[in-house]
Design an enzyme around this catalytic site. Structure first.
Site, short mmCIF file in Angstrom:
data_model
loop_
_atom_site.label_atom_id
_atom_site.label_comp_id
_atom_site.label_asym_id
_atom_site.label_seq_id
_atom_site.Cartn_x
_atom_site.Cartn_y
_atom_site.Cartn_z
N LYS A 14 -148.58 -70.09 -72.68
CA LYS A 14 -148.02 -70.32 -74.03
C LYS A 14 -146.49 -70.43 -73.99
O LYS A 14 -145.91 -71.33 -74.58
CB LYS A 14 -148.42 -69.19 -75.00
CG LYS A 14 -149.92 -69.07 -75.23
CD LYS A 14 -150.23 -68.06 -76.33
CE LYS A 14 -149.90 -66.63 -75.98
NZ LYS A 14 -150.72 -66.03 -74.90
N ARG A 89 -152.38 -63.04 -83.79
CA ARG A 89 -153.28 -62.47 -82.80
C ARG A 89 -154.45 -61.73 -83.45
O ARG A 89 -155.28 -61.16 -82.74
CB ARG A 89 -152.50 -61.48 -81.94
CG ARG A 89 -152.03 -62.04 -80.60
CD ARG A 89 -151.23 -60.94 -79.93
NE ARG A 89 -151.12 -61.02 -78.51
CZ ARG A 89 -150.07 -61.52 -77.85
NH1 ARG A 89 -149.08 -62.08 -78.50
NH2 ARG A 89 -150.01 -61.45 -76.54
N ARG A 128 -146.73 -63.22 -61.99
CA ARG A 128 -145.58 -63.13 -62.89
C ARG A 128 -144.95 -61.73 -62.82
O ARG A 128 -143.73 -61.59 -62.85
CB ARG A 128 -146.00 -63.44 -64.33
CG ARG A 128 -144.82 -63.48 -65.29
CD ARG A 128 -145.24 -63.91 -66.68
NE ARG A 128 -145.87 -62.83 -67.42
CZ ARG A 128 -146.37 -62.97 -68.66
NH1 ARG A 128 -146.32 -64.14 -69.26
NH2 ARG A 128 -146.92 -61.96 -69.28
N ARG A 134 -141.85 -57.09 -66.29
CA ARG A 134 -142.48 -56.63 -67.54
C ARG A 134 -143.39 -55.45 -67.26
O ARG A 134 -144.22 -55.49 -66.37
CB ARG A 134 -143.28 -57.79 -68.17
CG ARG A 134 -142.43 -58.63 -69.10
CD ARG A 134 -143.19 -59.78 -69.67
NE ARG A 134 -144.38 -59.39 -70.43
CZ ARG A 134 -145.00 -60.18 -71.28
NH1 ARG A 134 -144.55 -61.40 -71.49
NH2 ARG A 134 -146.08 -59.77 -71.92
N ARG A 145 -155.26 -56.07 -71.73
CA ARG A 145 -154.77 -57.12 -72.64
C ARG A 145 -155.80 -58.24 -72.78
O ARG A 145 -155.99 -58.78 -73.87
CB ARG A 145 -153.43 -57.69 -72.13
CG ARG A 145 -152.27 -56.74 -72.40
CD ARG A 145 -151.11 -56.96 -71.45
NE ARG A 145 -150.51 -58.26 -71.59
CZ ARG A 145 -149.80 -58.85 -70.62
NH1 ARG A 145 -149.64 -58.27 -69.45
NH2 ARG A 145 -149.26 -60.03 -70.84
P1 AMP Z 1 -146.70 -61.49 -75.27
O1 AMP Z 1 -145.30 -61.60 -74.77
O2 AMP Z 1 -147.03 -62.50 -76.33
O3 AMP Z 1 -147.71 -61.50 -74.14
O4 AMP Z 1 -146.85 -60.07 -75.98
C1 AMP Z 1 -146.67 -58.85 -75.25
C2 AMP Z 1 -147.26 -57.70 -76.03
O5 AMP Z 1 -146.57 -57.57 -77.30
C3 AMP Z 1 -148.72 -57.82 -76.40
O6 AMP Z 1 -149.59 -57.39 -75.36
C4 AMP Z 1 -148.81 -56.92 -77.64
O7 AMP Z 1 -148.81 -55.56 -77.27
C5 AMP Z 1 -147.48 -57.20 -78.33
N1 AMP Z 1 -147.60 -58.34 -79.26
C6 AMP Z 1 -146.99 -59.56 -79.17
N2 AMP Z 1 -147.32 -60.35 -80.20
C7 AMP Z 1 -148.17 -59.62 -80.98
C8 AMP Z 1 -148.89 -59.89 -82.19
N3 AMP Z 1 -148.81 -61.08 -82.79
N4 AMP Z 1 -149.67 -58.89 -82.69
C9 AMP Z 1 -149.75 -57.69 -82.09
N5 AMP Z 1 -149.12 -57.38 -80.96
C10 AMP Z 1 -148.33 -58.32 -80.39
#
Ligand code: AMP
Length: 190
Positions: A14, A89, A128, A134, A145
């Site tokens: 993404k 999400r 990654r 991270r 996740r």
């Molecule tokens: P990402 O960078 O999109 O993979 O997001 C990393 C983490 O941030 C996720 O595993 C969630 O814990 C949190 N997170 C990001 N976006 C959301 C969302 N829209 N709703 C809930 N948690 C989120």
């Protein structure tokens, strides 16, 4: 406004594809993951709360996420359009996004779903993790996740199928070929 939701499990590409889409279509970018990580680096109260969920691989509660998006959309209402990356999400977030956009006489134009098999996701995220630093790119959290994606996030697909804006894309192969398929999906609604 051209409003694109880029959707898919963790590791589906993404973020990478968002960069290409932003450049080609001149869109503003809202990545809830990036916004949360900025809160964490800024040592804010929201960041501290978010970190406790992120490090476990859980979703941050809807109220926090929706509040963050509300603030952002307000400032982007007069742009060409927005790409939503990592949001919505949950079904509650998808409903909230529709309502927030409706207030600005806008809507989600297209939802692009990047489909990638689970084995490949794990492999990509572990790779990654070696460079991203991270805290959630480790095997245990990655598996959590992905399972959270399956149970809480995947139902969002049906929400957009019903809205008639759903476009599935094979998320394996070269970044360039995947981007061509995404561009075709976006161009079909422009
Ligand atoms: P990402 O960078 O999109 O993979 O997001 C990393 C983490 O941030 C996720 O595993 C969630 O814990 C949190 N997170 C990001 N976006 C959301 C969302 N829209 N709703 C809930 N948690 C989120």
């Amino acid at each position: 406004m051209l409003n694109v939701v880029i959707f898919g499990p963790p590791g589906s590409g993404k973020g990478t594809q968002s960069e290409n889409i932003i450049e080609k279509y001149n869109l503003a970018h809202i990545s809830t993951g990036d916004l949360l990580r900025a809160e964490i680096s800024g040592h804010t109260q929201l960041g501290t709360i978010a970190k406790s969920y992120i490090d476990k691989g859980d979703l941050v509660p809807d109220e926090i996420i929706i509040g963050m998006i509300d603030n952002k959309i307000e400032s982007l209402a007069h742009t060409n359009g927005v790409i939503f990356d990592g949001f919505p999400r949950t079904e509650a977030q998808a409903t909230a996004l529709d309502e927030l956009l409706h207030e600005h006489k806008a809507k989600v134009s297209v939802m692009v779903n990047l489909e990638v098999p689970k084995d490949e996701l794990v492999e990509r995220l572990l790779k990654r993790g070696e460079i991203s630093g991270r805290s959630d790119d480790n095997l245990e959290t990655i598996q959590k996740r992905i399972s959270v994606y399956e149970t809480q996030t995947k139902p969002v697909i049906d929400f957009y199928k019903k809205n008639g804006v759903y476009k599935p894309i094979k998320g394996v192969g070269s970044v360039q070929n995947i981007f061509v398929a995404i561009s075709e999906a976006i161009d079909s609604v422009k």
